[in-house]
Design a protein around this motif. Sequence first.
Motif, PDB file in Angstrom:
ATOM      1  N   GLN A 145       0.953  -1.202   0.131  1.00 32.88           N
ATOM      2  CA  GLN A 145      -0.038   0.123   0.123  1.00 32.88           C
ATOM      3  C   GLN A 145       0.846   1.279   0.032  1.00 32.88           C
ATOM      4  OE1 GLN A 145      -3.553   0.215  -0.444  1.00 32.88           O
ATOM      5  NE2 GLN A 145      -2.800  -2.007  -0.784  1.00 32.88           N
ATOM      6  N   LEU A 146       0.280   2.410  -0.558  1.00 30.16           N
ATOM      7  CA  LEU A 146       0.947   3.657  -0.552  1.00 30.16           C
ATOM      8  C   LEU A 146       0.722   4.111   0.851  1.00 30.16           C
ATOM      9  CD1 LEU A 146       0.576   6.551  -2.989  1.00 30.16           C
ATOM     10  CD2 LEU A 146       0.354   6.777  -0.534  1.00 30.16           C
ATOM     11  N   VAL A 147       1.904   4.531   1.671  1.00 35.81           N
ATOM     12  CA  VAL A 147       1.873   5.068   3.051  1.00 35.81           C
ATOM     13  C   VAL A 147       2.762   6.498   2.861  1.00 35.81           C
ATOM     14  CG1 VAL A 147       1.774   2.625   3.725  1.00 35.81           C
ATOM     15  CG2 VAL A 147       3.855   3.599   3.610  1.00 35.81           C
ATOM     16  N   ALA A 186      12.399   2.925  -9.244  1.00 30.51           N
ATOM     17  CA  ALA A 186      11.430   1.919  -9.519  1.00 30.51           C
ATOM     18  C   ALA A 186       9.846   2.147  -9.265  1.00 30.51           C
ATOM     19  CB  ALA A 186      12.010   0.669  -8.547  1.00 30.51           C
ATOM     20  N   LEU A 187       9.680   3.321  -8.606  1.00 29.93           N
ATOM     21  CA  LEU A 187       8.406   3.703  -8.430  1.00 29.93           C
ATOM     22  C   LEU A 187       8.058   4.734  -9.451  1.00 29.93           C
ATOM     23  CD1 LEU A 187       7.732   2.973  -4.841  1.00 29.93           C
ATOM     24  CD2 LEU A 187       7.508   1.277  -6.613  1.00 29.93           C
ATOM     25  N   THR A 199      10.525  15.720  -4.736  1.00 26.17           N
ATOM     26  CA  THR A 199       9.722  16.258  -5.761  1.00 26.17           C
ATOM     27  C   THR A 199       8.897  15.095  -6.137  1.00 26.17           C
ATOM     28  OG1 THR A 199      11.573  17.621  -6.370  1.00 26.17           O
ATOM     29  CG2 THR A 199       9.672  17.183  -8.181  1.00 26.17           C
ATOM     30  N   LEU A 200       7.566  15.494  -6.530  1.00 30.60           N
ATOM     31  CA  LEU A 200       6.733  14.659  -6.704  1.00 30.60           C
ATOM     32  C   LEU A 200       5.935  15.523  -8.044  1.00 30.60           C
ATOM     33  CD1 LEU A 200       4.090  13.361  -4.190  1.00 30.60           C
ATOM     34  CD2 LEU A 200       5.674  12.194  -5.409  1.00 30.60           C
ATOM     35  N   THR A 201       5.978  14.749  -9.362  1.00 30.19           N
ATOM     36  CA  THR A 201       5.385  15.248 -10.724  1.00 30.19           C
ATOM     37  C   THR A 201       4.090  14.887 -10.658  1.00 30.19           C
ATOM     38  OG1 THR A 201       6.377  13.292 -11.968  1.00 30.19           O
ATOM     39  CG2 THR A 201       7.787  15.366 -11.430  1.00 30.19           C
ATOM     40  N   ASP A 202       3.402  15.313 -11.937  1.00 26.98           N
ATOM     41  CA  ASP A 202       2.130  14.916 -12.098  1.00 26.98           C
ATOM     42  C   ASP A 202       1.636  13.439 -12.615  1.00 26.98           C
ATOM     43  OD1 ASP A 202       2.970  15.152 -14.574  1.00 26.98           O
ATOM     44  OD2 ASP A 202       1.633  16.582 -15.391  1.00 26.98           O
ATOM     45  N   GLY A 203       2.635  12.623 -13.072  1.00 28.73           N
ATOM     46  CA  GLY A 203       2.403  11.333 -13.271  1.00 28.73           C
ATOM     47  C   GLY A 203       3.206  10.256 -13.792  1.00 28.73           C
ATOM     48  N   GLY A 204       2.712   9.137 -13.879  1.00 36.81           N
ATOM     49  CA  GLY A 204       3.169   7.895 -14.247  1.00 36.81           C
ATOM     50  C   GLY A 204       3.916   7.150 -13.350  1.00 36.81           C
ATOM     51  N   TYR A 205       3.408   7.216 -11.752  1.00 38.12           N
ATOM     52  CA  TYR A 205       4.246   6.558 -10.716  1.00 38.12           C
ATOM     53  C   TYR A 205       3.329   5.042 -10.710  1.00 38.12           C
ATOM     54  CZ  TYR A 205       6.088  10.853  -9.179  1.00 38.12           C
ATOM     55  OH  TYR A 205       6.814  11.847  -8.932  1.00 38.12           O
ATOM     56  N   TYR A 206       3.941   4.286  -9.973  1.00 34.71           N
ATOM     57  CA  TYR A 206       3.551   2.687  -9.801  1.00 34.71           C
ATOM     58  C   TYR A 206       2.250   2.868  -8.812  1.00 34.71           C
ATOM     59  CZ  TYR A 206       3.464  -1.884  -7.873  1.00 34.71           C
ATOM     60  OH  TYR A 206       3.066  -3.124  -7.546  1.00 34.71           O
ATOM     61  N   CYS A 207       1.115   2.201  -9.328  1.00 32.75           N
ATOM     62  CA  CYS A 207      -0.099   2.228  -8.686  1.00 32.75           C
ATOM     63  C   CYS A 207       0.093   0.785  -8.105  1.00 32.75           C
ATOM     64  CB  CYS A 207      -1.096   2.178  -9.476  1.00 32.75           C
ATOM     65  SG  CYS A 207      -2.800   1.879  -8.831  1.00 32.75           S
ATOM     66  N   PRO A 208      -0.582   1.023  -6.472  1.00 30.42           N
ATOM     67  CA  PRO A 208      -0.248  -0.248  -5.879  1.00 30.42           C
ATOM     68  C   PRO A 208      -1.365  -1.132  -6.050  1.00 30.42           C
ATOM     69  CG  PRO A 208      -0.860   1.801  -4.318  1.00 30.42           C
ATOM     70  CD  PRO A 208      -0.534   2.174  -5.866  1.00 30.42           C
ATOM     71  N   LEU A 215      -0.364   6.169 -11.975  1.00 30.31           N
ATOM     72  CA  LEU A 215      -0.834   6.551 -10.649  1.00 30.31           C
ATOM     73  C   LEU A 215      -0.214   8.297 -10.876  1.00 30.31           C
ATOM     74  CD1 LEU A 215      -1.926   6.587  -7.865  1.00 30.31           C
ATOM     75  CD2 LEU A 215       0.297   6.479  -7.032  1.00 30.31           C
ATOM     76  N   HIS A 216      -1.290   9.212 -10.715  1.00 30.21           N
ATOM     77  CA  HIS A 216      -0.856  10.450 -10.989  1.00 30.21           C
ATOM     78  C   HIS A 216      -1.302  11.264  -9.401  1.00 30.21           C
ATOM     79  CE1 HIS A 216      -0.630  10.393 -15.146  1.00 30.21           C
ATOM     80  NE2 HIS A 216      -1.286   9.285 -15.160  1.00 30.21           N
ATOM     81  N   PHE A 217      -0.198  12.309  -9.247  1.00 30.95           N
ATOM     82  CA  PHE A 217      -0.504  12.965  -8.019  1.00 30.95           C
ATOM     83  C   PHE A 217      -1.237  14.405  -8.467  1.00 30.95           C
ATOM     84  CE2 PHE A 217       2.439   9.714  -6.579  1.00 30.95           C
ATOM     85  CZ  PHE A 217       1.969   9.593  -5.229  1.00 30.95           C
ATOM     86  N   THR A 218      -1.752  15.098  -7.868  1.00 31.73           N
ATOM     87  CA  THR A 218      -2.262  16.492  -8.066  1.00 31.73           C
ATOM     88  C   THR A 218      -2.279  17.521  -6.775  1.00 31.73           C
ATOM     89  OG1 THR A 218      -4.697  15.872  -7.824  1.00 31.73           O
ATOM     90  CG2 THR A 218      -3.882  15.745  -9.992  1.00 31.73           C
ATOM     91  N   HIS A 219      -2.095  18.587  -7.048  1.00 38.94           N
ATOM     92  CA  HIS A 219      -1.792  19.522  -5.604  1.00 38.94           C
ATOM     93  C   HIS A 219      -3.295  19.448  -5.246  1.00 38.94           C
ATOM     94  CE1 HIS A 219      -1.425  23.297  -3.682  1.00 38.94           C
ATOM     95  NE2 HIS A 219      -0.524  22.885  -3.194  1.00 38.94           N
ATOM     96  N   SER A 220      -3.684  19.529  -3.913  1.00 43.70           N
ATOM     97  CA  SER A 220      -5.007  19.773  -3.483  1.00 43.70           C
ATOM     98  C   SER A 220      -5.169  20.750  -2.522  1.00 43.70           C
ATOM     99  CB  SER A 220      -5.654  18.370  -3.245  1.00 43.70           C
ATOM    100  OG  SER A 220      -5.032  17.895  -2.257  1.00 43.70           O
TER     101      SER A 220
END
Length: 141
Positions: free
Chosen positions: A65-67, A93-94, A116-125, A132-137
Amino acid sequence: MRLHLTAVLILVAFLAGYPRPLPAGTLVSAACSCGYSRPSLPLFGGFANFKTVCLFPGLCQATGQLVLFNVLDPMARPRDCPHGDITSYADPALAPQGPGETVASWNIAQKNMTLTLTDGGYYCPQCKRKTLHFTHSGLWD
């Protein structure tokens, strides 16, 4: 009405378009096209704890899981990964294959590193693909 010199300088910098430092930690959300999502993840540190806490996403090897883990205290285990190794989402790797647009970034001077986190293409658990994409909230403190 007299303005304090600092307030005037901040106003001038703002109007001139200079970047302002963020006042607190950053909230990001993670989502994948497979349906996996984690809203409002509080990254980095706030005013009260930024010298001892820097939260960043990782993959718990024991649970898959993502933690969030504390980069400044890697021996402190998160509740949702008390016994497993954690691989940081900064690990190649992720992380995405190519650079993307920055969603969140934090400089850790005492470790001479920047997270740094960018907007996407990360490993999805969930689907185990790099979708997996991250967005600023928002911001937190």
